[in-house]
Design a protein around this motif. Structure first.
Motif, PDB file in Angstrom:
ATOM      1  N   ALA A   1       0.823  -1.204   0.000  1.00 10.42           N
ATOM      2  CA  ALA A   1       0.000   0.000   0.000  1.00 10.42           C
ATOM      3  C   ALA A   1       0.856   1.253   0.000  1.00 10.42           C
ATOM      4  N   ARG A   2       1.896   1.242   0.821  1.00  6.97           N
ATOM      5  CA  ARG A   2       2.730   2.444   0.988  1.00  6.97           C
ATOM      6  C   ARG A   2       3.681   2.652  -0.186  1.00  6.97           C
ATOM      7  N   ASP A   3       4.341   1.582  -0.629  1.00 13.86           N
ATOM      8  CA  ASP A   3       5.437   1.732  -1.591  1.00 13.86           C
ATOM      9  C   ASP A   3       4.999   1.599  -3.043  1.00 13.86           C
ATOM     10  N   THR A   4       3.903   0.905  -3.299  1.00 13.62           N
ATOM     11  CA  THR A   4       3.475   0.683  -4.680  1.00 13.62           C
ATOM     12  C   THR A   4       2.163   1.403  -4.988  1.00 13.62           C
ATOM     13  N   ALA A   5       1.126   1.133  -4.203  1.00 10.91           N
ATOM     14  CA  ALA A   5      -0.185   1.709  -4.508  1.00 10.91           C
ATOM     15  C   ALA A   5      -0.243   3.211  -4.227  1.00 10.91           C
ATOM     16  N   TRP A   6       0.280   3.651  -3.089  1.00  8.03           N
ATOM     17  CA  TRP A   6       0.149   5.057  -2.700  1.00  8.03           C
ATOM     18  C   TRP A   6       0.747   6.022  -3.719  1.00  8.03           C
ATOM     19  N   PRO A   7       2.001   5.887  -4.129  1.00  7.33           N
ATOM     20  CA  PRO A   7       2.534   6.876  -5.079  1.00  7.33           C
ATOM     21  C   PRO A   7       1.805   6.874  -6.409  1.00  7.33           C
ATOM     22  N   ALA A   8       1.387   5.693  -6.878  1.00  7.22           N
ATOM     23  CA  ALA A   8       0.691   5.622  -8.163  1.00  7.22           C
ATOM     24  C   ALA A   8      -0.676   6.280  -8.078  1.00  7.22           C
TER      25      ALA A   8
END
Length: 867
Positions: free
Chosen positions: A544-551
Motif C-alpha cells: 500500500a505504501r510503496d506501490t499503490a500510494w505513489p501511483a
C-alpha cells in the motif's frame, strides 16, 4: 486428463490460428505440429520474446514536442468550440495535440526441424528418397495439456511411432523439444533457425545454432502506414539473439536424405542420421534492460547470455527440467479450479467439437457445457503463459520483473502486428488482468504493476508537457517503453486518440490487489505463495505504501489539475471523450448532424476521477496520511463531481449534456465502467439505467466486448442475458458472418476479430463473476454473494479456491442450478456477509477454521454452518 484440460487435433496446423501456444511469461512459442513435406515431417515452432519490441525510450521524445503555450492554446480552443456547440471544430482542433504512435510487439524467430525415416538400404540415400516412400503419416495427433503446459505431437511413419513433446521451462527460460521413435534405424533430422527480423550473424557449430538479430527502430501500425524502419543508431532500438543446442543418439554431421537433405542445404543447420532420441534446447535474449529503460548490450552479448542459458538447461537435462516445469506451472494452474458435471466424452478434435456445438439449435453450451470449463481453464493457462515475473532468466544482469501480456498475450507472427500488438489502455490491457485476483493468479499481475511504475515516470513528463499538471498521465496506447503521449500523427479522431485517463483506470488494479488481500509485488515468483490470501499487515502495508500510494496519489494529482470549474460550483472535464464512442451533434445547416467525439464531462471521466479520489482517501487513512495535500484536495473535490444519472430513453448518460448516440450499438460501453470494473453502489434507478444502456447497445459485439458485457450482466444478476452473450462468445469463427462479431478460432483464441487475447482473459473474469461477487459492502463489511448469475447451461458443478474480497477463499458446490454447499476460509480473523439469493447472514472467519454453509435445494437460506 479430462477433456476440459486438453486441446486436441487430428491434423497439423495449416495456419497460425490453428497452432497451439506455449509460454513462460518471457518466451513464447506457437507449435504447428508435424506436417508432411515430401518424404519428411516438417515441424515449426514460431517464437516470441516478450521483450522484443521495436524502438526505444527515445520514441516518446521524437517530434512533435509541444511547448506549454501551444498545448494550452489547443486545449483552450477546443474548450471554446465545445462551449459554442462546434463539436466538429473541437475534434479537428484536438488533432493538433497528437504525437506519433506507440511501438510494436515483434515476431522473433522460427525453429524448424525435419524428420524422415533413416534408410535401411545404404543405397537409398543415393536415390534421395529417405529409404521410404512419401506416404502420409498415420495415427496423427497433436494436443496441448493445459494442466502440464505440455505440447504433444504423435504419428506413425510406415508403422513406426514418433512422439514429439515440447514445453517452455520457467527457470531456466528455455523451450525444450524432445523427439522419440521406435523406428529401428532411427530418423534423419535437420534443425535450423530463421527470423523475420534483420539477421546480423548466423552460426552453427558443435551441436549448437544461434542467430544474432537487429530489431527495428520504428514500426508504425497499419493504420499509419505500417512502415518498419531500421536505424544504424544503436540507441534507437534493441538487438537480440536466439540460441539452440541439441543432444541425440544418432550420428552427427552426416547429411540426411530426402527433404531433410534439402533443409540441411541452409547455412547453420544441425543434421544427424539414425536418431531415435533427441532433445533440443532453445532460448531467446534481447538487450532489454527494464521497462522504459534504455537497452544495454549488443547482439553478441545477448547471444552469449542465450548460449549460457542453453548450457544451463542441457546440464540439468530434459527430465529434470520437465519435472521442475510442471511443478512450477501447476502451482499456478491449480490455484483455482472449476469442474462441471457434463456427459462423459471421448477425446476428439477440438475444432470439430466447437463446430458441432455451434450446430445445436439451443446454442453451443446447451450442446456441450464442458466448453465453458475448457475455456475457463484455457484463459487461466494463457495468462500464466504470457505474464510471469521471477527467475525466468535475467536481462544483462537485471532482475526479471516481467512484461505484461499485450493485445496478443505473448504470441505474434506478424510485422507489424494488428494494432501493433501493443498495450491498448482504454480497456484491453485492463481486461487482460480482470480475472487474475479472483482466480488465484494475483502473481501474474506483477508485470502489470511494474509497467504502472514505469508509466509514472514517462507519464509525469507528459502531464507537464501537455497539461501543465502534476502527477502522471497516459493516453490510449502504450508499449514496452511506457509510451504515454496521445497518438495519431495529427490525423485520427479524438474518440480514441485523445484520452488522458488511462493512469486513473490502471491504478484500480493496485487497489483491487489490496482489496483481495494481496502481498508485496516484489515477492519472488518461485517462492511467492498465491494462496496467502491475508498476509501479515506489514506486507500489506508495504504494498500500500510503496506501490499503490505513489501511483494513486499521482493519478489523483493529475485529475485535480485536469478538472475545471463549471457553473453552479461543480467540477468536470473538458474536452472529454468516452472511448471509443461518438455522438450526434447539430451540424452547420438546419436539421443536419455531425459526428462529435469530445464534449463536457464524460461519465467515464467522472467515474474514474471519483474512484481515484475515494481510493486515495482510504489509503491515506490506512497509512496515517490524512493531511497529505493531494489527499485533502481530493477529499474536498469529490462532492463537487456530478453524480451519474439516467438520460435519453432511460439510459445512463454517456456525457453530462446527454447528446444523442451516433452509433447506438457501439462495441464500447465506457460509460458503464462504474458498474464494472467499478463498484459504484447501484440504486434502483441507476441499475435500471445501466440495464437500459446495455439493452440499447445490443448483444452483438467483438470478443472482448462480449466478455465485458458478460461481466456487466453478471453484476446486474441477469443469468439469462449472460447465457445470450455466451452463445455469441462461443461461436466458431470458421462460420462466415459480417461485421465485427466475436467468436473463437480453431485453437480457441478469441476473435476481435482478428485475434485479441483480452476476449479469452476477460471470459475468465466473467465466469468467475457469475459464481462469486464481493465488491459490495454493507456497514463496512464485505458482502460475498454466491452464484449471483449462474447460467442455465451450467446446472451442476463445483468451483474451488476462488478468491473474494477481503482475502477469502471460496469453494462452491451446486446442483440443478441451486447452491448446495459453500466453504469460506481466510488466514486472518474477520467477519463477512454471505448472500445467496435473498438470504444474507454474517460469517465469522478464523484462520484454520473454514466456515461451511449448506443449503437446501428448495430455498436460498443456509441450513447448517460448521466451523
Amino acid at each position: 486428463m479430462p477433456p476440459e484440460h486438453l486441446l486436441a487435433y487430428d491434423a497439423p496446423a495449416a495456419q497460425w490460428l490453428e497452432a497451439l501456444p506455449l509460454g513462460n511469461g518471457r518466451l513464447g512459442a506457437m507449435v504447428f505440429g508435424g506436417s508432411q513435406s515430401g518424404g519428411a515431417m516438417e515441424h515449426r515452432f514460431q517464437l516470441n520474446d516478450s521483450s522484443a519490441w521495436s524502438g526505444s525510450p527515445h520514441n516518446q521524445d521524437r517530434e512533435p514536442v509541444f511547448s506549454r503555450e501551444e498545448a494550452d492554446r489547443i486545449l483552450g480552443e477546443s474548450r471554446r468550440l465545445i462551449g459554442s456547440g462546434d463539436y466538429a471544430g473541437a475534434a479537428e482542433t484536438l488533432k493538433g495535440l497528437q504525437h506519433r504512435h506507440s511501438q510494436a510487439y515483434l515476431p522473433f524467430a522460427d525453429l524448424h526441424f525435419t524428420a524422415s525415416l533413416t534408410a535401411s538400404d545404404p543405397a537409398a540415400g543415393e536415390r534421395g528418397d529417405g529409404g521410404a516412400p512419401a506416404r502420409p503419416p498415420s495415427d496423427y495427433h497433436r494436443g496441448l495439456d493445459l494442466a502440464r503446459a505440455l505440447s504433444t505431437n504423435t504419428y506413425s511413419l510406415d508403422g513406426h511411432h514418433v512422439r514429439v513433446e515440447a514445453f517452455i521451462s520457467h527457470n531456466p527460460s528455455v523451450l525444450v523439444v524432445s523427439l522419440r521413435t521406435d523406428a529401428p534405424q532411427g530418423l534423419d533430422l535437420a534443425v535450423r533457425l530463421d527470423s523475420p527480423l534483420r539477421i546480423l550473424r548466423r552460426t552453427g557449430e558443435a551441436g549448437s545454432l544461434s542467430l544474432q538479430l537487429k530489431l527495428p527502430s520504428d514500426a508504425a501500425p497499419a493504420h499509419d502506414g505500417g512502415v518498419v524502419e531500421y536505424s544504424e543508431d544503436g540507441s534507437l532500438s534493441m538487438q537480440g539473439a536466439v540460441a539452440a543446442a541439441w543432444e541425440h543418439d544418432g550420428r552427427s554431421g552426416e547429411v540426411p536424405a530426402g527433404e531433410a537433405r534439402q533443409a540441411a542445404g541452409h547455412d547453420g543447420v544441425l543434421a544427424a542420421t539414425g536418431v531415435r532420441r533427441a532433445d533440443i534446447y532453445l532460448t531467446t535474449e534481447t538487450t532489454f534492460a527494464g521497462l522504459a529503460r534504455q537497452p544495454q548490450g549488443t547482439a553478441a552479448t545477448a547471444a552469449a547470455a542465450a548460449r549460457a542459458m542453453v548450457d544451463q538447461a542441457r546440464a540439468s537435462g530434459r527430465a529434470a527440467l520437465q519435472d521442475r516445469h510442471e511443478e512450477s506451472h501447476s502451482r499456478l494452474y491449480r490455484a483455482a479450479w472449476l469442474e462441471l458435471d457434463v456427459p462423459a466424452r471421448e477425446g476428439g478434435d477440438t475444432a470439430r467439437r466447437l463446430l458441432a456445438a455451434n450446430a445445436h439449435p439451443d446454442g453451443p453450451l446447451a450442446a456441450d457445457p464442458g466448453l465453458a470449463a475448457l475455456l475457463f481453464n484455457y484463459g487461466r493457462y494463457l495468462l500464466i503463459s504470457s505474464s510471469r515475473s521471477g527467475p525466468a532468466g535475467s536481462r544483462q544482469g537485471t532482475a526479471w520483473q516481467g512484461v505484461p501480456a499485450n493485445l496478443q498475450g505473448i504470441w505474434n507472427a506478424e510485422l507489424p502486428a494488428p494494432w501493433s500488438s501493443n498495450y491498448t489502455t482504454n480497456i484491453n490491457l485492463q481486461m487482460n488482468y480482470w480475472g487474475a485476483e479472483p482466480t488465484g493468479l494475483a502473481e501474474c499481475a506483477q508485470p502489470l504493476f511494474a509497467l504502472i511504475g514505469a508509466m509514472q515516470v514517462t507519464g509525469a513528463a507528459v502531464a507537464r508537457e501537455y497539461y501543465g499538471a502534476r502527477g502522471w498521465a497516459v493516453h490510449h496506447n502504450s508499449d514496452l517503453w511506457a509510451y504515454a503521449k496521445p497518438v495519431g500523427h495529427g490525423s485520427h479522431s479524438p474518440e480514441w486518440a485523445y484520452w488522458p485517463m488511462a493512469g486513473l483506470w490502471l491504478v484500480r488494479h493496485l487497489w483491487e490487489h489490496l482489496q483481495f488481500g494481496g502481498t508485496d509485488s516484489s515477492a519472488d515468483a518461485d517462492t511467492f505463495a498465491p494462496d496467502t490470501l491475508a498476509p501479515d499487515s506489514f506486507a500489506l502495508d508495504s504494498f500500500a505504501r510503496d506501490t499503490a500510494w505513489p501511483a494513486i496519489r499521482g493519478a489523483a494529482a493529475f485529475a485535480l489539475d485536469l478538472l475545471v470549474d463549471f457553473p453552479g460550483g461543480s467540477l468536470g472535464t473538458i474536452p472529454s471523450t468516452s472511448p471509443e464512442n461518438t455522438f450526434a451533434a447539430p451540424g452547420p445547416s438546419s436539421g443536419s448532424r455531425v459526428q462529435g467525439a469530445a464534449a463536457r464531462s464524460s461519465t467515464m471521466d467522472l467515474a474514474l476521477i471519483g474512484d481515484v479520489f475515494r481510493m486515495l482517501d482510504a489509503l491515506a487513512r490506512q497509512l496515517g496520511l490524512e493531511d497529505d495535500p493531494v489527499a485533502s484536495a481530493a477529499r474536498t473535490a469529490l462532492p463537487r463531481l456530478p453524480e451519474p444519472a439516467p438520460g435519453r430513453g432511460g439510459k445512463l448518460r454517456e456525457w453530462l449534456d446527454d447528446p444523442e448516440e451516433w452509433e447506438p450499438g457501439h462495441r464500447h460501453v465506457s460509460h458503464l465502467y462504474l458498474a464494472f470494473p467499478g463498484d459504484t453502489p447501484l440504486t434502483p434507478g441507476l441499475e435500471a439505467a445501466v440495464r437500459a444502456s446495455l439493452d440499447g447497445r445490443g448483444d452483438e459485439a467483438t470478443g472482448w466486448s462480449l466478455a465485458w458485457k458478460i461481466l456487466l450482466r453478471a453484476r446486474l444478476r441477469q443469468p439469462g442475458k449472460v447465457s445470450d452473450l455466451l452463445r455469441l462468445y462461443f461461436r466458431d469463427m470458421d462460420t462466415p458472418r459480417g461485421g465485427q462479431s466475436g467468436g473463437l478460432y480453431p485453437n480457441l483464441f478469441g476473435a476481435h476479430p482478428p485475434f485479441q487475447i483480452d476476449g479469452n482473459l476477460g471470459y475468465v473474469a466473467g465466469l468467475a463473476e457469475c459464481l462469486v461477487q464481493s465488491h459490495r459492502t454493507v456497514d463496512g463489511l464485505h458482502e460475498i454473494e454466491l452464484l449471483p448469475a449462474l447460467p442455465a447451461e451450467l446446472p451442476v458443478g463445483r468451483a474451488g479456491r476462488f478468491r473474494a474480497r477481503p482475502g477469502v477463499e471460496v469453494d462452491l458446490d451446486w446442483q440443478d442450478g441451486r447452491l448446495v454447499q459453500a466453504t469460506l476460509a481466510a488466514q486472518a480473523p474477520g467477519k463477512v456477509l454471505v448472500r445467496y439469493g435473498s438470504a444474507v447472514r454474517e460469517a465469522h472467519l478464523e484462520p484454520g477454521k473454514p466456515a461451511v454453509l449448506t443449503y437446501s435445494a428448495h430455498r436460498s437460506a443456509p441450513t447448517e454452518r460448521i466451523g
